[in-house]
Design an enzyme around this catalytic site. Sequence first.
Site, PDB file in Angstrom:
ATOM      1  N   ASP A   1     -26.010  -1.370 -32.359  1.00 54.61           N
ATOM      2  CA  ASP A   1     -27.192  -1.006 -33.037  1.00 54.61           C
ATOM      3  C   ASP A   1     -27.952   0.220 -32.408  1.00 54.61           C
ATOM      4  OD1 ASP A   1     -27.177  -3.579 -33.906  1.00 54.61           O
ATOM      5  OD2 ASP A   1     -28.194  -4.543 -31.977  1.00 54.61           O
TER       6      ASP A   1
ATOM      7  N   ASP B   1     -32.769 -14.389 -40.433  1.00 58.35           N
ATOM      8  CA  ASP B   1     -33.452 -13.961 -39.171  1.00 58.35           C
ATOM      9  C   ASP B   1     -34.506 -15.182 -38.779  1.00 58.35           C
ATOM     10  OD1 ASP B   1     -31.823 -12.012 -39.366  1.00 58.35           O
ATOM     11  OD2 ASP B   1     -33.452 -10.438 -39.316  1.00 58.35           O
TER      12      ASP B   1
END
Length: 242
Positions: A129, A8
């Site tokens: 998500d 990330d």
Amino acid sequence: MIVFPAIDLKQGQVVRLAEGDMDRATIYGDDPAAQAILFAEAGAEHLHVVDLDGSFAGSAQNREAVEAIVEAFPGYVQLGGGIRTRADVEGWFDAGVARIVIGTAALKDPEFVKEMAREFEGGIVVAVDARDGMVATDGWAEVSDVRIEDMARRFEDAGVASLLFTDIGRDGMLKGCNIDATVELAQRTDLPVIASGGVKGLDDIHILSMQAHLGIEGVITGRALYDGRLDLAAAIAMGARV
């Protein structure tokens, strides 16, 4: 079952967030390409990369870092974060990215995503998500009134490669993957599902791998690797037994 180590990116650095909160970021390094090489040396053939800044900005913010990762990593790079236009999709495929993950645009402009899935067969992953069972968008900053299974069903028979399901409340928290919700989603859709969020050790990998026949394509893991709680080579070997 594929094990995807995660990188990330925030301001060019390798980080992990807690529950998707940009203000709760732990920095693990400032050389993303070097991290990608370490994962490759451990046996990884697939890599999951997220441009966190791009998720909030709605456009690429860590392009240089992503390009360095793609150049350094010998396997397949899966990329998400702020990819919301045809130009974004085409640009990243041209740069060597193997699969594109689209979340916000999948909720707000599903026809665009379906068009990309048809045009780039096997190259588009839809991110589902969830926070308390509802789809979150815009870098997880906003929560919609759409349930995850309803979102998933929109893309059946659309050419989408798979669904990436993240339980936001567990992401980066080492609470254990939400296996029940992941399997339930896989059983309710014809699309393969990638699990994400909360992996804390080899037990999660083992349990998910035993459910692979139900439609679990893979699992993404980040903090457990960086904190030394999960050995990547062992995880990959376990996933490969399926």
